[in-house]
Write an enzyme that holds these catalytic residues in place. Structure first.
Site, PDB file in Angstrom:
ATOM      1  N   TYR A  39      33.767  38.797  29.271  1.00 47.19           N
ATOM      2  CA  TYR A  39      34.469  39.445  30.518  1.00 47.19           C
ATOM      3  C   TYR A  39      34.900  40.724  30.525  1.00 47.19           C
ATOM      4  CZ  TYR A  39      38.293  40.577  33.777  1.00 47.19           C
ATOM      5  OH  TYR A  39      39.154  41.199  34.495  1.00 47.19           O
TER       6      TYR A  39
ATOM      7  N   ASP B  36      43.212  45.915  32.293  1.00 51.16           N
ATOM      8  CA  ASP B  36      43.850  46.137  30.868  1.00 51.16           C
ATOM      9  C   ASP B  36      43.116  45.839  29.912  1.00 51.16           C
ATOM     10  OD1 ASP B  36      44.836  43.832  31.129  1.00 51.16           O
ATOM     11  OD2 ASP B  36      46.853  44.330  30.582  1.00 51.16           O
TER      12      ASP B  36
ATOM     13  N   PHE C 232      41.771  35.791  44.938  1.00 53.94           N
ATOM     14  CA  PHE C 232      43.164  35.890  44.773  1.00 53.94           C
ATOM     15  C   PHE C 232      43.842  37.362  45.031  1.00 53.94           C
ATOM     16  CE2 PHE C 232      46.514  36.885  41.053  1.00 53.94           C
ATOM     17  CZ  PHE C 232      47.282  36.583  41.785  1.00 53.94           C
ATOM     18  N   ILE C 233      43.359  38.372  44.326  1.00 56.31           N
ATOM     19  CA  ILE C 233      43.982  39.532  44.401  1.00 56.31           C
ATOM     20  C   ILE C 233      43.245  40.298  45.933  1.00 56.31           C
ATOM     21  CG2 ILE C 233      44.479  41.971  43.662  1.00 56.31           C
ATOM     22  CD1 ILE C 233      44.111  40.795  41.006  1.00 56.31           C
TER      23      ILE C 233
ATOM     24  N   GLY D 233      34.955  40.612  47.531  1.00 58.84           N
ATOM     25  CA  GLY D 233      35.915  39.738  46.953  1.00 58.84           C
ATOM     26  C   GLY D 233      37.213  39.694  47.733  1.00 58.84           C
TER      27      GLY D 233
END
Length: 358
Positions: free
Chosen positions: A178, A154, A16-17, A12
């Site tokens: 999710y 989290d 984003f990350i 990935g």
């Protein structure tokens, strides 16, 4: 103990990350900040990404230009594709996996859970099993020169009331497809450590913000809608609370865990920075309006309180004592400074925004 990492497979890495992580390792920062350019990494990165809607190769343009074909290699592959994942391990002699790839948007998981189960559960299983077999690890053949690091959230812990914090020992209580899929993947990762001796570390992080985040997520969505004069959708009364961390602070934590974290351990990563959603929206209005020369009052009139998300968790808050005391990690960037940097980035990155929004 500090591990020696040579050939790192990042899953990935166009998201984003993940893209911020690869940029960080190669000393690149989207905002030009010098605070996050000290990784010291000298090895190779193999970026495996199937380029779904949220994966954007443009996020790594600088890295590709300078290191492409030398120390940076891109493979467009689905992590569920076992045959191709096995071939990548052999081709690059992978010794480390840092697993960012995931379907992550809660609303999408409510509308279509199957993609989340496939990617987050089956994709993680495929990577784990290929790594175990390629590295030939077992309880009788433990190794210290390989590592599988799993990035999680989290949200697996469920919802907090007004008080308390998520600790590494907090029981899992996921509330959405999710978070349930990520909880499942966490358990599978830990099972591969205890059952098969696969060297793993795991991190659970709070809400990230910063450059390259796909604009379905709250902060970029609000910034760009303010710019475009669109409504600002806020769930319920905006009373839900999230803990926010700048993406490069998160990635420094990941890098410290991968280098020095104890095998078989999990670490919580948090910003120690709780904001009620409506308060954050008003802060974004203040910053973006100033940048755009708009009236804050007029922009506030576009806030649109919409029907709440099913099973919407009230509050997340991380206790990150463990990573601070064991590995010496500390958040670097104050939230308001990071938020202003982020607002400015989205409002001055027209080509990137056009590329993801059309």
């Amino acid at each position: 103990m500090k591990r020696r990492l040579h050939n790192i497979l990042v899953t990935g890495g166009c998201g984003f990350i993940g893209s911020n992580f690869i940029n960080y390792l190669f000393g690149k920062s989207a905002t030009g900040s010098r605070e996050f350019m000290d990784s010291g990494f000298e090895g190779n990165i193999i970026n495996v990404d199937c380029l779904t809607y949220a994966g954007n190769p443009a996020n790594l343009a600088q890295v590709e230009e300078e290191f492409g074909g030398k120390r940076y290699f891109f493979e467009k592959v689905d992590i569920c594709d076992r045959e191709n994942i096995e071939a990548i391990f052999k081709k690059y002699d992978v010794d480390t996996v840092i697993h960012f790839a995931a379907e992550s948007h809660v609303d999408r998981s409510i509308m279509g859970p199957e993609a989340f189960i496939r990617t987050n559960v089956m994709g993680t299983y495929t990577l784990l099993d290929v790594a175990r077999r390629y590295w030939n690890v077992s309880l009788d053949n433990t190794r210290e020169d390989v590592l599988f690091h799993h990035i999680s959230t989290d949200e697996v812990y469920g919802s907090l009331g007004k008080y308390g914090y998520f600790k590494e020992t907090t029981p899992y209580d996921p509330r959405s497809p999710y978070s349930a899929s990520k909880a499942s993947s966490d358990h599978i990762v830990m099972s591969y450590y205890h059952t098969f001796g696969l060297p793993i570390t795991l991190s659970n992080c709070t809400n990230n913000y910063g450059p390259y985040q796909y604009p379905e997520k709250m902060i970029p969505l609000m910034i760009l809608n303010i710019r475009d004069g669109k409504r600002l959708p806020v769930y319920g009364k905006g009373e839900n609370i999230r803990d926010w961390i700048y993406v490069e602070d998160h990635n420094r934590a990941v890098w410290q865990i991968v280098n020095s974290g104890r095998t078989g351990e999990k670490y919580n990563i948090g910003g120690e920075n709780e904001w009620q959603n409506i308060r954050l929206v008003n802060k974004l209005i203040e910053l973006a309006s100033r940048h755009l020369g708009k009236s804050e009052e007029e922009v506030r009139s576009t806030i649109d309180y919409v029907k709440d998300r099913p099973g919407h968790d009230l509050r997340y808050a991380i206790d990150c004592t463990k990573i601070k005391t064991e590995l010496g990690w500390q958040r670097k960037l104050p939230f308001e400074q990071g938020l202003e940097m982020t607002v400015n980035w989205y409002l001055t990155s027209d080509e990137w925004v056009k590329g993801v929004r059309g």
